[in-house]
Scaffold this motif. Structure first.
Motif, short mmCIF file in Angstrom:
data_model
loop_
_atom_site.label_atom_id
_atom_site.label_comp_id
_atom_site.label_asym_id
_atom_site.label_seq_id
_atom_site.Cartn_x
_atom_site.Cartn_y
_atom_site.Cartn_z
N THR A 9 0.81 -1.23 0.00
CA THR A 9 0.00 0.00 0.00
C THR A 9 0.84 1.27 0.00
OG1 THR A 9 -0.16 -0.10 2.42
CG2 THR A 9 -1.91 -1.16 1.16
N SER A 11 2.66 4.41 -1.25
CA SER A 11 2.50 5.30 -2.40
C SER A 11 3.77 5.30 -3.23
CB SER A 11 2.17 6.72 -1.93
OG SER A 11 2.10 7.60 -3.02
N ASP A 101 -4.72 5.02 -8.79
CA ASP A 101 -5.17 4.81 -7.42
C ASP A 101 -5.30 3.33 -7.09
OD1 ASP A 101 -5.30 7.54 -7.04
OD2 ASP A 101 -7.46 7.67 -7.39
N GLN A 102 -5.69 2.51 -8.07
CA GLN A 102 -5.85 1.08 -7.82
C GLN A 102 -4.52 0.42 -7.46
OE1 GLN A 102 -9.18 0.38 -7.73
NE2 GLN A 102 -9.06 2.55 -8.29
N HIS A 104 -1.91 2.24 -6.00
CA HIS A 104 -1.20 3.10 -5.04
C HIS A 104 0.00 3.79 -5.71
CE1 HIS A 104 -3.71 1.40 -1.90
NE2 HIS A 104 -3.38 0.20 -2.31
N SER A 106 1.24 7.34 -7.02
CA SER A 106 0.90 8.76 -6.91
C SER A 106 1.21 9.52 -8.18
CB SER A 106 1.65 9.38 -5.72
OG SER A 106 3.05 9.32 -5.93
N SER A 371 3.14 -3.81 -11.12
CA SER A 371 3.14 -3.32 -9.74
C SER A 371 3.01 -4.48 -8.76
CB SER A 371 2.00 -2.31 -9.55
OG SER A 371 2.00 -1.79 -8.25
N ARG A 375 6.16 -5.24 -6.17
CA ARG A 375 5.98 -5.14 -4.72
C ARG A 375 6.21 -6.50 -4.05
NH1 ARG A 375 3.18 -0.14 -3.29
NH2 ARG A 375 2.45 0.94 -5.16
N GLN A 418 1.24 12.89 -2.94
CA GLN A 418 0.42 12.17 -1.98
C GLN A 418 1.30 11.73 -0.82
OE1 GLN A 418 -1.73 8.89 -3.69
NE2 GLN A 418 -3.03 10.21 -4.93
#
Length: 418
Positions: A9, A11, A101-102, A104, A106, A371, A375, A418
């Motif tokens: 999560t 940013s 946004d889906q 995270h 920015s 993404s 991650r 953000q």
């Protein structure tokens, strides 16, 4: 664990992508998402992780559009097309922001010929294309070198014509000095004025990345010889390109335009893999006159990640993991991240290389897959370093922030949104 949830999560800043602008129903399609779109070259073998039937693309389609992860066939394809189109129209010009946004994200650095509707500057930062500036002379001979490059050189010639028109010029100036002063410098300044934070070279699709030092008098003579017509030899054009690459990169520094350079194995049936290797860039990186310019090795030079790590010793060189986080298996990406983060963690950047391949492989789906993989691999790498006593949990979180956000801010002079 806690670290994985933190990373999931966090940013992030995506330093390399090709987002699509919003196009209203019935309007012309977006054609400015790349200076050298790969559909312009003959068909080639696409690695399985990039094929829409890969399970992670199904997961992305489910997460973004609510379609089934298991259905197949024409009915599923129709459902996906309808759901994606409905989501795009419902979100309208906010669709791109919703996509970020889906995941995270920015800010996303948008590699595009031009920006447009649905790509607001606070979330999508422009990366312009500059290979065309290295090609002021007739490219007829260069375009015949392999079946892949013919259409690509034509696209570069068209883009240079556009850049000249933007400056009110109908043709190139008669001398190289004038070309540099009246075309190269003002084009970069114009791109900076309109929001560019970086410039991109896709040169590896056209030629090797061996931009060796060139004699300026020889470059001037070649330019003058063909400025009014005629076709330079391959050796002549190579020398001129070598000179202009450094001119462009040198001019980018004072404008705070970071220089992105494509370096990866593939794509195309005649792609020069050796020519695209990161070590070819060392002579440019060692040029004292270019130390005021920041460089990013896009795609980490995959799979030659050890060569890339060796170049981190240059104070102005970074690398991102875009496309690596799709092509590389999660354990391989985690190994690379651990190796790089153990060596020079402040040089590692997150990127997706999100590109648009239609309803079954849209840019938002590519971004989701990249993404997700990035991650996950980052969590695996940092957890292993913690387990082996190399770093503390606090340091692991700091490294995660560096890779996903902080390093990108430094390399591109960005301010967090953000």
């Amino acid at each position: 664990g806690d670290l994985a949830r933190y990373i999931d999560t966090l940013s992030a800043i995506d330093v390399h992508a090709h987002p699509m602008r919003f196009v209203a129903t019935g309007a012309p399609k977006d054609s400015e998402y790349d200076a050298l779109p790969l559909d312009a070259i003959p068909p080639f073998v696409v690695p399985f992780p990039l094929r829409p039937e890969h399970p992670l693309f199904r997961a992305a389609q489910h997460a973004l559009f609510g379609v089934s992860e298991t259905d197949t066939g024409a009915a599923f394809a129709s459902a996906l097309t309808a759901s994606r189109a409905r989501t795009i129209q419902q979100r309208g010009e906010k669709y791109g922001e919703w996509v970020l946004d889906q995941m995270h994200i920015s800010q996303q650095l948008a590699n595009r010929v031009a920006m447009g509707a649905g790509l607001p500057a606070n979330r999508f930062r422009w990366v312009s294309f500059v290979d065309a500036l290295m090609l002021p002379l007739d490219v007829t001979a260069e375009a015949k070198r392999t079946p892949d490059v013919g259409s690509l050189y034509a696209l570069e010639a068209k883009l240079l014509t556009r850049y000249l028109a933007d400056l009110g010029l109908a043709r190139i100036p008669p001398t190289l000095e004038a070309y540099e002063q009246q075309v190269v410098a003002p084009t970069l300044a114009r791109q900076k004025h309109y929001g560019a934070v970086a410039i991109k070279f896709e040169a590896a699709y056209l030629r090797p990345l061996t931009f060796e030092p060139a004699d300026v008098n020889a470059a001037r003579a070649i330019y003058a010889r063909y400025a009014n017509g005629g076709t330079p030899t391959h050796d002549e054009y190579t020398l001129l390109q070598n000179h202009l690459f450094r001119v462009i990169a040198r001019a980018a520094g004072p404008l705070s335009l970071t220089v992105h350079i494509h370096s990866i194995e593939g794509f195309g049936g005649f792609y020069d893999t050796d020519g695209a290797a990161p070590h070819n860039l060392e002579s440019a990186f060692n040029d004292p006159t270019l130390r005021g310019t920041t460089f990013v090795i896009l795609h980490g030079g995959w799979p030659r990640v050890d060569e890339t790590m060796a170049l981190f010793a240059k104070p102005n060189v970074y690398a991102d993991i875009s496309m690596m986080d799709i092509l590389a298996a999660p354990d391989a990406l985690a190994r690379t991240l651990r190796m790089w983060l153990s060596d020079t963690p402040e040089k590692v950047l997150f990127g997706t290389d999100a590109f648009d391949g239609g309803d079954a492989e849209g840019w938002e789906q590519v971004a989701w897959v990249a993404s997700h993989n990035a991650r996950h691999a980052l969590a695996v790498a940092l957890s292993g370093m913690m387990r082996d006593g190399e770093i503390t949990s606090e340091r692991a979180r700091a490294l995660a922030r560096m890779v996903l956000r902080d390093n990108a801010q430094k390399a591109h002079h960005l301010i967090a949104t953000q």
